[in-house]
Design a protein around this motif. Structure first.
Motif, PDB file in Angstrom:
ATOM      1  N   ILE A 188       0.850  -1.191   0.000  1.00 19.12           N
ATOM      2  CA  ILE A 188       0.000   0.000   0.000  1.00 19.12           C
ATOM      3  C   ILE A 188       0.885   1.239   0.000  1.00 19.12           C
ATOM      4  CG2 ILE A 188      -1.714   1.301   1.306  1.00 19.12           C
ATOM      5  CD1 ILE A 188      -2.767  -1.405   2.314  1.00 19.12           C
ATOM      6  N   ASN A 189       0.652   2.117  -0.984  1.00 21.91           N
ATOM      7  CA  ASN A 189       1.382   3.372  -1.118  1.00 21.91           C
ATOM      8  C   ASN A 189       0.931   4.301   0.005  1.00 21.91           C
ATOM      9  OD1 ASN A 189       1.976   6.118  -1.852  1.00 21.91           O
ATOM     10  ND2 ASN A 189       2.362   5.405  -3.942  1.00 21.91           N
ATOM     11  N   LYS A 190       1.852   4.702   0.897  1.00 19.01           N
ATOM     12  CA  LYS A 190       1.497   5.514   2.059  1.00 19.01           C
ATOM     13  C   LYS A 190       1.111   6.938   1.681  1.00 19.01           C
ATOM     14  CE  LYS A 190       3.939   2.713   5.279  1.00 19.01           C
ATOM     15  NZ  LYS A 190       5.023   2.379   6.079  1.00 19.01           N
ATOM     16  N   GLU A 191       1.540   7.382   0.501  1.00 20.50           N
ATOM     17  CA  GLU A 191       1.212   8.742   0.069  1.00 20.50           C
ATOM     18  C   GLU A 191      -0.214   8.860  -0.457  1.00 20.50           C
ATOM     19  OE1 GLU A 191       4.139  10.291  -2.617  1.00 20.50           O
ATOM     20  OE2 GLU A 191       5.789   9.652  -1.319  1.00 20.50           O
ATOM     21  N   ASN A 192      -0.656   7.892  -1.284  1.00 21.52           N
ATOM     22  CA  ASN A 192      -1.983   8.027  -1.890  1.00 21.52           C
ATOM     23  C   ASN A 192      -2.932   6.874  -1.565  1.00 21.52           C
ATOM     24  OD1 ASN A 192      -1.191   5.906  -3.545  1.00 21.52           O
ATOM     25  ND2 ASN A 192      -0.816   7.209  -5.324  1.00 21.52           N
ATOM     26  N   GLY A 193      -2.471   5.868  -0.824  1.00 20.23           N
ATOM     27  CA  GLY A 193      -3.322   4.746  -0.419  1.00 20.23           C
ATOM     28  C   GLY A 193      -3.584   3.717  -1.502  1.00 20.23           C
ATOM     29  N   SER A 194      -2.913   3.817  -2.633  1.00 20.08           N
ATOM     30  CA  SER A 194      -3.162   2.865  -3.718  1.00 20.08           C
ATOM     31  C   SER A 194      -2.395   1.565  -3.485  1.00 20.08           C
ATOM     32  CB  SER A 194      -2.750   3.470  -5.067  1.00 20.08           C
ATOM     33  OG  SER A 194      -1.358   3.684  -5.105  1.00 20.08           O
ATOM     34  N   SER A 198      -6.996   1.612  -8.084  1.00 17.57           N
ATOM     35  CA  SER A 198      -6.658   2.127  -6.750  1.00 17.57           C
ATOM     36  C   SER A 198      -6.252   0.992  -5.809  1.00 17.57           C
ATOM     37  CB  SER A 198      -7.824   2.917  -6.164  1.00 17.57           C
ATOM     38  OG  SER A 198      -8.960   2.094  -6.051  1.00 17.57           O
ATOM     39  N   THR A 199      -6.747  -0.229  -6.064  1.00 16.06           N
ATOM     40  CA  THR A 199      -6.388  -1.413  -5.280  1.00 16.06           C
ATOM     41  C   THR A 199      -5.922  -2.493  -6.257  1.00 16.06           C
ATOM     42  OG1 THR A 199      -8.124  -0.844  -3.696  1.00 16.06           O
ATOM     43  CG2 THR A 199      -7.231  -3.069  -3.564  1.00 16.06           C
ATOM     44  N   LYS A 210      -8.075  -5.893  -1.173  1.00 16.96           N
ATOM     45  CA  LYS A 210      -9.331  -5.628  -0.483  1.00 16.96           C
ATOM     46  C   LYS A 210     -10.231  -6.843  -0.684  1.00 16.96           C
ATOM     47  CE  LYS A 210     -12.159  -2.536  -2.371  1.00 16.96           C
ATOM     48  NZ  LYS A 210     -12.822  -1.254  -2.716  1.00 16.96           N
TER      49      LYS A 210
END
Length: 192
Positions: A31-37, A146-147, A41
């Protein structure tokens, strides 16, 4: 069995008479900590599992190869939104659904495996030519979702999932069809 978050670790595909998704790289599932992508899930609001294009291509190529080894014939054209469809009358049935290659999600180690059988990997549809088809129930989510992996409702049907939010762990059963039951037969209400 249980595993820590994130749910799935980076993986690669190996083929046998079933498919194995196991860890090896460090890219899409973080998980990208900057944008949550990125990440994985589990949801019932998405009907079928949606995969990043690179994961989807690896899965479908391996599934096609293993299906060919079982003499399963692809129908053309595939039924949208799916990419791999087979003539339903050419596939035998088993207690856990269509007799197709199983898909193993290997999680934190080789001892923690979520096995997906035909009942959860295949979707029965009517092809445009009127023929009943069984399609691999995984969808291409594109190059920038996004996921990276969204495990959908069809893949989790008749699998017991236990979410331990305090310990950040997921417990799962794989298909309860192997136990000659379905989740609709469970009475999860306790009486005091």
């Amino acid at each position: 069995m249980a595993m820590p978050a994130p749910v799935l670790k980076p993986f690669s595909l190996t083929t046998m008479h079933h498919l194995i998704i196991s860890r090896s790289g460090e890219t899409l599932l973080i998980i990208n900590k900057e944008n949550g992508s990125g990440g994985t899930k589990i949801t019932t609001s998405t009907p079928y599992t949606v995969l990043h294009t690179s994961i989807f291509k690896a899965l479908t190529e391996a599934f096609k190869k293993e299906s060919s080894a079982l003499n399963l014939t692809l129908t053309t054209p595939p039924v949208k939104p799916f990419s791999l469809c087979y003539a339903a009358n050419k596939i035998h049935s088993s207690r856990v659904g269509p007799a197709v290659p199983t898909i193993d999600l290997v999680l934190q180690s080789n001892r923690v495996v979520w096995r997906i059988f035909g009942a959860n990997s295949m979707v029965n549809v009517k092809a445009s030519n009127g023929v009943d088809a069984l399609c691999l129930g995984f969808v291409d989510g594109g190059l920038n979702p996004s996921t990276s992996i969204v495990i959908g409702g069809h893949q989790i049907e008749d699998n017991l999932l236990l979410f331990d939010l305090v310990s950040k762990r997921l417990g799962f059963s794989s298909s309860v069809l192997f136990r000659d039951t379905t989740c609709s037969n469970f009475n999860l209400i306790t009486k005091n």
